[in-house]
Design an enzyme around this catalytic site. Structure first.
Site, PDB file in Angstrom:
ATOM      1  N   GLU A  70       1.463   4.766  12.728  1.00  0.00           N
ATOM      2  CA  GLU A  70      -0.086   4.257  13.127  1.00  0.00           C
ATOM      3  C   GLU A  70       0.099   2.818  13.480  1.00  0.00           C
ATOM      4  O   GLU A  70      -0.655   2.433  14.132  1.00  0.00           O
ATOM      5  CB  GLU A  70      -1.238   4.766  12.106  1.00  0.00           C
ATOM      6  CG  GLU A  70      -2.249   4.298  12.202  1.00  0.00           C
ATOM      7  CD  GLU A  70      -3.020   5.006  13.759  1.00  0.00           C
ATOM      8  OE1 GLU A  70      -4.071   4.374  14.200  1.00  0.00           O
ATOM      9  OE2 GLU A  70      -2.520   6.157  14.097  1.00  0.00           O
ATOM     10  N   ASP A  71       0.710   2.173  12.572  1.00  0.00           N
ATOM     11  CA  ASP A  71       0.320   0.574  12.296  1.00  0.00           C
ATOM     12  C   ASP A  71       1.727  -0.205  12.650  1.00  0.00           C
ATOM     13  O   ASP A  71       1.499  -1.291  12.624  1.00  0.00           O
ATOM     14  CB  ASP A  71       0.041   0.412  10.931  1.00  0.00           C
ATOM     15  CG  ASP A  71      -1.566   1.080  10.363  1.00  0.00           C
ATOM     16  OD1 ASP A  71      -2.166   1.028  11.369  1.00  0.00           O
ATOM     17  OD2 ASP A  71      -1.579   1.480   9.202  1.00  0.00           O
ATOM     18  N   ASP A  79     -22.224  17.347 -24.846  1.00  0.00           N
ATOM     19  CA  ASP A  79     -20.862  17.632 -24.689  1.00  0.00           C
ATOM     20  C   ASP A  79     -20.213  16.421 -24.140  1.00  0.00           C
ATOM     21  O   ASP A  79     -19.262  16.220 -23.317  1.00  0.00           O
ATOM     22  CB  ASP A  79     -20.599  18.752 -23.624  1.00  0.00           C
ATOM     23  CG  ASP A  79     -20.982  18.605 -22.440  1.00  0.00           C
ATOM     24  OD1 ASP A  79     -21.975  17.826 -22.034  1.00  0.00           O
ATOM     25  OD2 ASP A  79     -20.602  19.395 -21.556  1.00  0.00           O
ATOM     26  N   HIS A 104       4.005   6.913   5.875  1.00  0.00           N
ATOM     27  CA  HIS A 104       3.035   7.645   6.275  1.00  0.00           C
ATOM     28  C   HIS A 104       1.853   6.732   7.031  1.00  0.00           C
ATOM     29  O   HIS A 104       1.366   7.058   7.892  1.00  0.00           O
ATOM     30  CB  HIS A 104       2.106   8.239   5.204  1.00  0.00           C
ATOM     31  CG  HIS A 104       1.021   7.089   4.219  1.00  0.00           C
ATOM     32  ND1 HIS A 104       1.537   6.239   3.050  1.00  0.00           N
ATOM     33  CD2 HIS A 104      -0.054   6.708   4.692  1.00  0.00           C
ATOM     34  CE1 HIS A 104       0.714   5.567   2.879  1.00  0.00           C
ATOM     35  NE2 HIS A 104      -0.382   5.714   3.680  1.00  0.00           N
ATOM     36  N   HIS A 124       0.883  -1.196   0.119  1.00  0.00           N
ATOM     37  CA  HIS A 124      -0.091  -0.049  -0.018  1.00  0.00           C
ATOM     38  C   HIS A 124       1.038   1.279   0.117  1.00  0.00           C
ATOM     39  O   HIS A 124       0.509   2.226  -0.820  1.00  0.00           O
ATOM     40  CB  HIS A 124      -0.893  -0.077   1.268  1.00  0.00           C
ATOM     41  CG  HIS A 124      -1.561   1.300   1.378  1.00  0.00           C
ATOM     42  ND1 HIS A 124      -2.547   1.794   0.572  1.00  0.00           N
ATOM     43  CD2 HIS A 124      -1.502   1.986   2.344  1.00  0.00           C
ATOM     44  CE1 HIS A 124      -2.917   3.027   1.087  1.00  0.00           C
ATOM     45  NE2 HIS A 124      -2.417   3.161   2.337  1.00  0.00           N
TER      46      HIS A 124
END
Length: 726
Positions: free
Chosen positions: A76-77, A260, A72, A48
């Site tokens: 957090e993980d 269009d 990033h 990811h």
């Protein structure tokens, strides 16, 4: 997955001076930290951040942004800390990773308030360094590409809705057209799968039927440009499925009525050639009125520049043609990333504030300052992000971009908040116009101000921009708070003295603040002044053992009434439910105040008048301030369910066009929507408008709002709003 050397080569291809060693280090660090973690589809989790970094290389971003993408999710993980990131990769990358990490943590919450707070922090973060937004958009894009692996449908739809509501408009605002189109397409496929498939099927059929026509138009445009001596590259593009669906919904038209779906792009070398090419096209094709837009002289807020024109093609069908230079094309596709300053170095302080060059971003920051709650901020910023633009001019020729439907009052706030606050009138193209007038492209607007003027509550219903609405709400809120504080203190002083000559002090009120779970003593006083908490309720919370003679008598009276009506007695200490209007003491006359015209659905309070009974006022009625020193006369009342069935007069303030049949049209609309005009008063009459007050018998607030909405849609009605006085 992208290999380590491939990622470095991608960055080096457009930025030879990039720090390859830093990229290698970040690649290895992120892979090590994520270890054996996997995603919902079973892939290694490290895939990811690697894909996010790959998306950013397509936007040709600097090495620091690519490193941030790789890292990033580590804080957090994984066991990594922000301090570790700072030691390993320096303060700049630590700051960027911290910005993205804070957003991710908030994003995990599904409540609307958390989503709003997430968006608020995103705006603040990207105002300092817009790379936070670019990394976040790339992160969201890859998450949307793999959205189908999430098993819970509810979660998929929530993420898709958030993408459509927030991230796609933000991508559009910084000019990332490709990112916006992909985010919209992926979200559309999740939220409206049948419509998505249907439009794609129609587009496929259209390609088969019109293949020769498209090639013919491209060849014809190329031949005309060559004959005029213009070096031009001609190409065709197809409107995205989501754009087609949005236009069908907005204009309520069928697929066949769209003109269009296919657009043709003429790319020339210089700005001068753009206008030469326009002349060539208009000399060979019939122009469609109203389809010409010059975004070169008046660029969009995201920096987009191009000439758009609509013509009738060889077969008689409508064709949209866009004319631009290579530089304009690059900005159209890559937006802010097209003129990125980070990879060229430069002063750090300048880079930190790069995002502030965008007017719309400065406006969002003003909304952050003015909004009281995160939900309010989200409401106002959606107003800024979701509307197409009109371009107006100041008397000096400065360009102001506003959303469609914007009024002179919006224009005043767009120029400066202080000008909006002191607005008294406006001239559009030299003509004095009502405040509600919708501005059009090219209008020149002159604002009149007065130092004695201040924002009015009704202004909030006139403006359409989030900036103006947030500013007005803030002023009214602060003004009301001051009034509520004064009123609340008077009410508390009156009750405390009446109950035994007690003095009101912060020490006495602090336990009450804790009891009601209110932020401060001042907030408690505001709640009393606004009618959310009664002064007697505060007193009895402060002195729970105190029972006055009046309360004992009131309790006895209620017990007698309860026995007669065979229902339990209501507590006399103010802590019970409000008394229904129908449940007031028998024989007590009830009147509806003519100063505020309360109707079922309004928040109300009763005022006892000797010899007259109880008068019902709305909780925000200005008349109540006259009785602040007499809290014993106030009754906590509420509407009965039966009240909604009886007609009650609601008063509206209307500006009606002065023309034959206008009054008849107005009364017809009221009658068709179940209302009945019971009184009408003309306040003033001018050459253009009547100003009047009208009493309409309605069932409840919803009924009145429906009638007001119907009147607003009536051509002869210039302005209509509920009247609170008169």
């Amino acid at each position: 997955m992208i290999r380590q050397y491939e990622l470095v080569e991608r960055v080096k291809a457009y930025d030879p001076g990039a720090d390859g060693a830093l990229l290698d280090k970040a690649y290895v660090y992120a892979m090590k930290m994520h270890g054996s973690q996997t995603r919902a589809n079973g892939d290694p989790y490290f895939s990811h951040p690697l894909e996010v970094a790959g998306i950013l290389t397509e936007l040709r971003l600097d090495a620091a942004s690519i490193v941030t993408a790789l890292l990033h999710d580590t804080v957090e993980d994984t066991p990594a800390t922000l301090e570790d990131i700072g030691k390993q990769f320096g303060p700049e990358i630590m700051r960027l990773v911290d910005g993205v990490t804070k957003l991710t943590r908030l994003e995990l919450q599904s409540e609307q308030s958390k989503q709003a707070e997430n968006f608020r922090k995103l705006v603040v973060a990207m105002s300092e360094d817009i790379r936070v937004l670019l990394v976040k958009l790339a992160d969201r894009m890859h998450n949307m590409r793999t959205l189908h692996f999430i098993p819970k449908e509810e979660k998929r739809k929530r993420i898709a809705r958030e993408t459509l509501d927030i991230y796609a408009p933000l991508a559009d605002r910084i000019g990332l057209a490709r990112v916006k189109d992909e985010l919209q397409g992926l979200a559309f496929a999740e939220l409206q799968p049948e419509a998505y498939e249907s439009i794609n099927l129609r587009l496929a059929q259209l390609r088969e039927q019109g293949e020769g026509t498209v090639d013919g138009i491209i060849a014809g445009l190329g031949r005309h440009m060559k004959e005029a001596g213009i070096n031009a590259r001609i190409s065709g593009r197809e409107k995205s499925p989501y754009s087609i669906w949005s236009k069908m919904q907005k204009k309520d038209i069928a697929f066949e009525q769209l003109s269009d779906i296919m657009a043709f792009r003429v790319q020339v070398d210089t700005v001068e050639q753009c206008y030469q090419a326009l002349g060539v096209i208009h000399s060979h094709y019939r122009v469609v009125p109203g389809r010409f837009k010059d975004y070169i002289s008046t660029p969009k807020p995201n920096g987009y520049r191009s000439i758009h024109t609509g013509v009738l093609g060889p077969s008689g069908g409508r064709v949209e043609i866009q004319i631009r230079t290579p530089d304009m094309q690059q900005v159209a596709e890559m937006g802010v990333a097209a003129h990125w300053a980070y990879k060229q170095g430069g002063d750090e302080s300048e880079r930190m504030h790069d995002g502030r060059q965008y007017r719309w971003l400065r406006q969002l920051l003003e909304i952050v300052e003015n909004a009281q709650r995160p939900e309010e901020f989200l409401e106002h910023t959606k107003l800024e992000l979701f509307q197409d633009q009109v371009f107006c001019f100041t008397p000096k020729g400065d360009l102001i971009s506003l959303p469609h439907g914007a009024t002179p009052l919006d224009f005043a706030y767009a120029v400066h908040s202080q000008i909006g606050d002191t607005f008294v009138g406006a001239r559009v193209n030299g003509r004095l116009v009502p405040m509600r007038t919708a501005l059009k492209n090219g209008d020149q607007v002159e604002i009149s101000t007065s130092k004695n003027s201040t924002p009015k509550p009704e202004w909030e219903r006139i403006v359409v921009t989030g900036k103006a609405r947030a500013r007005i709400r803030r002023f009214i809120r602060n003004q009301q708070r001051t009034e509520y504080i004064q009123l609340g203190r008077k009410m508390l002083d009156g009750v405390f003295k009446a109950e035994g000559n007690y003095e009101v002090s912060e020490k006495i009120l602090e336990p009450v603040v804790r009891h009601f779970n209110i932020g401060s003593v001042e907030d408690l006083v505001v709640s009393v002044g606004s009618g959310n908490i009664s002064a007697k309720e505060v007193f009895h919370t402060a002195f729970p053992a105190h029972i006055s003679a009046e309360q004992q008598q009131a309790l006895a009276d209620q017990k007698v009434i309860a026995l007669k009506q065979n229902r339990p007695a209501r507590p006399a200490n103010g802590k019970g439910n409000p008394i229904p209007i129908k449940g007031l003491i028998s024989g007590l006359a009830v009147h509806y105040a003519r100063c505020c015209h309360p109707i079922p659905g309004d928040r109300i309070v009763g005022l006892v008048t000797t010899g007259k009974g109880v008068t019902i006022h709305t909780i925000d009625c200005e008349t109540l301030s006259n009785y602040a020193d007499e809290p014993e006369r106030w009754l906590d009342v509420a509407w009965d369910n039966a009240d909604a069935g009886e007609p009650v007069a609601g008063r509206v303030h209307i500006f009606l066009v002065n023309s034959p049949g206008s009054l008849g049209a107005l009364s017809t609309v009221v009658g068709k929507n179940g209302g009945n005009i019971s009184n009408l008063k003309i306040i003033s009459r001018g050459a253009d408008f009547f100003e009047m007050l009208i009493d309409i018998d309605v069932h409840d607030i919803r009924h009145l709002n429906n009638i007001i909405a119907a009147l607003r849609a009536t051509p002869v009605v210039n302005m209509v709003e509920r009247a609170r006085t008169g």
